[in-house]
Design a protein around this motif. Sequence first.
Motif, PDB file in Angstrom:
ATOM      1  N   GLU A 120       0.859  -1.174   0.000  1.00  0.00           N
ATOM      2  CA  GLU A 120       0.000   0.000   0.000  1.00  0.00           C
ATOM      3  C   GLU A 120       0.902   1.232   0.000  1.00  0.00           C
ATOM      4  OE1 GLU A 120      -3.785  -1.053   2.553  1.00  0.00           O
ATOM      5  OE2 GLU A 120      -1.938  -1.615   3.588  1.00  0.00           O
ATOM      6  N   PRO A 121       0.377   2.405  -0.297  1.00  0.00           N
ATOM      7  CA  PRO A 121       1.237   3.592  -0.389  1.00  0.00           C
ATOM      8  C   PRO A 121       2.033   3.905   0.876  1.00  0.00           C
ATOM      9  CG  PRO A 121      -0.889   4.030  -1.387  1.00  0.00           C
ATOM     10  CD  PRO A 121      -0.989   2.687  -0.735  1.00  0.00           C
ATOM     11  N   GLU A 122       1.565   3.519   2.041  1.00  0.00           N
ATOM     12  CA  GLU A 122       2.249   3.866   3.289  1.00  0.00           C
ATOM     13  C   GLU A 122       2.961   2.703   3.965  1.00  0.00           C
ATOM     14  OE1 GLU A 122       2.638   7.009   4.255  1.00  0.00           O
ATOM     15  OE2 GLU A 122       1.546   7.532   2.436  1.00  0.00           O
ATOM     16  N   GLN A 123       2.745   1.475   3.481  1.00  0.00           N
ATOM     17  CA  GLN A 123       3.331   0.329   4.178  1.00  0.00           C
ATOM     18  C   GLN A 123       3.357  -0.914   3.304  1.00  0.00           C
ATOM     19  OE1 GLN A 123       0.620   0.062   7.433  1.00  0.00           O
ATOM     20  NE2 GLN A 123      -0.785  -1.285   6.375  1.00  0.00           N
ATOM     21  N   ILE A 124       4.180  -1.868   3.752  1.00  0.00           N
ATOM     22  CA  ILE A 124       4.241  -3.207   3.161  1.00  0.00           C
ATOM     23  C   ILE A 124       3.847  -4.180   4.258  1.00  0.00           C
ATOM     24  CG2 ILE A 124       5.775  -4.982   2.241  1.00  0.00           C
ATOM     25  CD1 ILE A 124       7.423  -2.753   1.011  1.00  0.00           C
ATOM     26  N   THR A 125       2.988  -5.143   3.919  1.00  0.00           N
ATOM     27  CA  THR A 125       2.537  -6.117   4.908  1.00  0.00           C
ATOM     28  C   THR A 125       2.767  -7.521   4.371  1.00  0.00           C
ATOM     29  OG1 THR A 125       0.843  -4.570   5.676  1.00  0.00           O
ATOM     30  CG2 THR A 125       0.588  -6.871   6.319  1.00  0.00           C
ATOM     31  N   PHE A 126       3.331  -8.378   5.228  1.00  0.00           N
ATOM     32  CA  PHE A 126       3.518  -9.796   4.923  1.00  0.00           C
ATOM     33  C   PHE A 126       2.601 -10.581   5.850  1.00  0.00           C
ATOM     34  CE2 PHE A 126       7.540  -7.705   4.013  1.00  0.00           C
ATOM     35  CZ  PHE A 126       7.837  -8.176   2.748  1.00  0.00           C
ATOM     36  N   TYR A 127       1.702 -11.392   5.264  1.00  0.00           N
ATOM     37  CA  TYR A 127       0.826 -12.261   6.037  1.00  0.00           C
ATOM     38  C   TYR A 127       1.389 -13.677   5.963  1.00  0.00           C
ATOM     39  CZ  TYR A 127      -2.587  -8.495   6.004  1.00  0.00           C
ATOM     40  OH  TYR A 127      -3.212  -7.287   6.170  1.00  0.00           O
ATOM     41  N   PHE A 128       1.779 -14.214   7.114  1.00  0.00           N
ATOM     42  CA  PHE A 128       2.342 -15.559   7.184  1.00  0.00           C
ATOM     43  C   PHE A 128       1.214 -16.555   7.395  1.00  0.00           C
ATOM     44  CE2 PHE A 128       5.680 -12.838   8.157  1.00  0.00           C
ATOM     45  CZ  PHE A 128       6.881 -13.498   8.154  1.00  0.00           C
ATOM     46  N   PHE A 129       1.150 -17.557   6.560  1.00  0.00           N
ATOM     47  CA  PHE A 129       0.209 -18.640   6.748  1.00  0.00           C
ATOM     48  C   PHE A 129       0.613 -19.388   8.015  1.00  0.00           C
ATOM     49  CE2 PHE A 129      -2.231 -22.265   4.824  1.00  0.00           C
ATOM     50  CZ  PHE A 129      -3.370 -21.536   4.560  1.00  0.00           C
ATOM     51  N   PHE A 130      -0.251 -19.558   8.957  1.00  0.00           N
ATOM     52  CA  PHE A 130      -0.032 -20.250  10.237  1.00  0.00           C
ATOM     53  C   PHE A 130       0.744 -19.422  11.258  1.00  0.00           C
ATOM     54  CE2 PHE A 130       0.103 -23.859   7.144  1.00  0.00           C
ATOM     55  CZ  PHE A 130      -1.160 -24.330   7.404  1.00  0.00           C
ATOM     56  N   PHE A 131       1.314 -18.295  10.882  1.00  0.00           N
ATOM     57  CA  PHE A 131       2.136 -17.538  11.815  1.00  0.00           C
ATOM     58  C   PHE A 131       1.521 -16.177  12.084  1.00  0.00           C
ATOM     59  CE2 PHE A 131       5.262 -20.557  10.118  1.00  0.00           C
ATOM     60  CZ  PHE A 131       5.746 -21.074  11.307  1.00  0.00           C
ATOM     61  N   LYS A 132       2.255 -15.150  11.861  1.00  0.00           N
ATOM     62  CA  LYS A 132       1.839 -13.799  12.213  1.00  0.00           C
ATOM     63  C   LYS A 132       1.895 -12.867  11.016  1.00  0.00           C
ATOM     64  CE  LYS A 132       3.056 -14.330  16.939  1.00  0.00           C
ATOM     65  NZ  LYS A 132       2.177 -13.965  17.964  1.00  0.00           N
TER      66      LYS A 132
ATOM     67  N   LYS B  15       7.788   0.020  -6.290  1.00  0.00           N
ATOM     68  CA  LYS B  15       8.417   1.343  -6.202  1.00  0.00           C
ATOM     69  C   LYS B  15       7.445   2.453  -6.576  1.00  0.00           C
ATOM     70  CE  LYS B  15      13.213  -0.042  -6.745  1.00  0.00           C
ATOM     71  NZ  LYS B  15      14.432   0.031  -7.576  1.00  0.00           N
ATOM     72  N   MET B  16       6.611   2.205  -7.577  1.00  0.00           N
ATOM     73  CA  MET B  16       5.638   3.210  -8.007  1.00  0.00           C
ATOM     74  C   MET B  16       4.619   3.499  -6.896  1.00  0.00           C
ATOM     75  SD  MET B  16       3.175   3.238 -11.355  1.00  0.00           S
ATOM     76  CE  MET B  16       2.076   1.996 -10.710  1.00  0.00           C
ATOM     77  N   ILE B  17       4.125   2.466  -6.241  1.00  0.00           N
ATOM     78  CA  ILE B  17       3.135   2.640  -5.180  1.00  0.00           C
ATOM     79  C   ILE B  17       3.731   3.321  -3.962  1.00  0.00           C
ATOM     80  CG2 ILE B  17       1.718   1.381  -3.511  1.00  0.00           C
ATOM     81  CD1 ILE B  17       0.981  -0.504  -5.790  1.00  0.00           C
ATOM     82  N   LEU B  18       4.964   2.991  -3.619  1.00  0.00           N
ATOM     83  CA  LEU B  18       5.584   3.547  -2.402  1.00  0.00           C
ATOM     84  C   LEU B  18       6.101   4.972  -2.574  1.00  0.00           C
ATOM     85  CD1 LEU B  18       7.483   0.434  -1.044  1.00  0.00           C
ATOM     86  CD2 LEU B  18       5.358   1.436  -0.190  1.00  0.00           C
ATOM     87  N   THR B  19       6.168   5.469  -3.806  1.00  0.00           N
ATOM     88  CA  THR B  19       6.664   6.846  -3.997  1.00  0.00           C
ATOM     89  C   THR B  19       5.541   7.848  -3.966  1.00  0.00           C
ATOM     90  OG1 THR B  19       6.644   6.558  -6.390  1.00  0.00           O
ATOM     91  CG2 THR B  19       8.739   6.248  -5.244  1.00  0.00           C
TER      92      THR B  19
END
Length: 105
Positions: A28-40, A101-105
């Motif tokens: 997303e424009p303000e952050q990167i999120t990693f969703y772990f299957f079975f974890f956090k 890079k395009m989304i985060l700028t």
Amino acid sequence: MKPYIKKTGGIRIGNLNLTYPFVKLFVEPEQITFYFFFFKTITIPKENLAGIYKYEFLPFIGEGIAFKLKSEKKFSSIILKSNKIIFWYFGDREKLLQEIKMILT
């Protein structure tokens, strides 16, 4: 509606390695999120990113995008013991890298 990327892949953080399809990447424009299957979940604000680049460990099976962090720290509820996160991805890495890079700028 915010522009975003949603991709499925794997992840490597220090000694933790999860293969495809156990991780979801959301950009997303303000952050990167990693969703772990079975974890956090790890959410990294864009101001904590030092760089993003293509990463290759083994041709065809060990390719992805590396996210270099400014420091090792606690994100969400996970303490990262590494300042690099590798998102294993089987698609077009160059295209994904440019989209991120395009989304985060």
